[in-house]
Design an enzyme around this catalytic site. Sequence first.
Site, mmCIF file in Angstrom:
data_model
loop_
_atom_site.group_PDB
_atom_site.id
_atom_site.type_symbol
_atom_site.label_atom_id
_atom_site.label_comp_id
_atom_site.label_asym_id
_atom_site.label_seq_id
_atom_site.Cartn_x
_atom_site.Cartn_y
_atom_site.Cartn_z
ATOM 1 C CG HIS A 64 39.337 53.518 108.521
ATOM 2 N ND1 HIS A 64 38.955 54.633 107.806
ATOM 3 C CD2 HIS A 64 40.175 53.976 109.499
ATOM 4 C CE1 HIS A 64 39.529 55.709 108.314
ATOM 5 N NE2 HIS A 64 40.273 55.337 109.344
ATOM 6 C CD GLU A 65 41.565 51.866 112.548
ATOM 7 O OE1 GLU A 65 42.792 52.101 112.552
ATOM 8 O OE2 GLU A 65 40.724 52.762 112.755
ATOM 9 C CG HIS A 80 44.962 54.063 109.098
ATOM 10 N ND1 HIS A 80 45.152 55.178 108.308
ATOM 11 C CD2 HIS A 80 43.784 54.256 109.754
ATOM 12 C CE1 HIS A 80 44.130 56.009 108.475
ATOM 13 N NE2 HIS A 80 43.294 55.476 109.341
#
Length: 208
Positions: A25-26, A29
């Site tokens: 997820h990170e 980003h």
Amino acid sequence: MPDRIGQVIVWILLLPPFIMSLTLHEFGHAYAAYRLGDPTAKAMGRLTLNPLKHLDWFGLLMMFIVHFGWAKPVPVDPRWFRNPRRDMLWVALAGPAMNFLLAVISALLIRFTIAPDSDSILGGVLWYTMIVNVTLAVFNLIPVPPLDGSRVLTGLLPENLAVWYAGLERYSMFLLVGLFLYIQFVSPGFINTLVRPFTQFFAGLAGG
């Protein structure tokens, strides 16, 4: 005693998917920000699949205590973007999109490599990976600062409303705690209600 052993087994199966899901997820980003021109995350070592660079150990501990965890937010400097509002929207969407992609991959692996009702360890890990990623994606898309959904909404609102809404970011900690308390004490089924249509879809994709 058997119930407690069962809970321990569930947590053991949940831990790898949860760590992997937060990490990707990170990373999503960080990768999106880098592709759109912002080198901040890369310069701080966040453009990596190394979980140690992304995990917040207190956030991980909270996952086991209150079933609510988090990772370190990826630093993003919108001044590097050509169109800050539009590009921040894409950066915000990249994290949940990565989780949905992992859910799709998990579902397809369940469908084509093992039976959906298999009791195997691999089946359990894949199933929890699917559920964890769907839950993370949907939860993060709630439009409450500092969740990703708030930045998506900021990018979609008319400029005057977007400026006002973005200003709520300064109260993000209070808003997030308020959301957590609402979920815990007022509407414990709130997340399940949001997530259920998505889990049903992915369960169907997995053949279950």
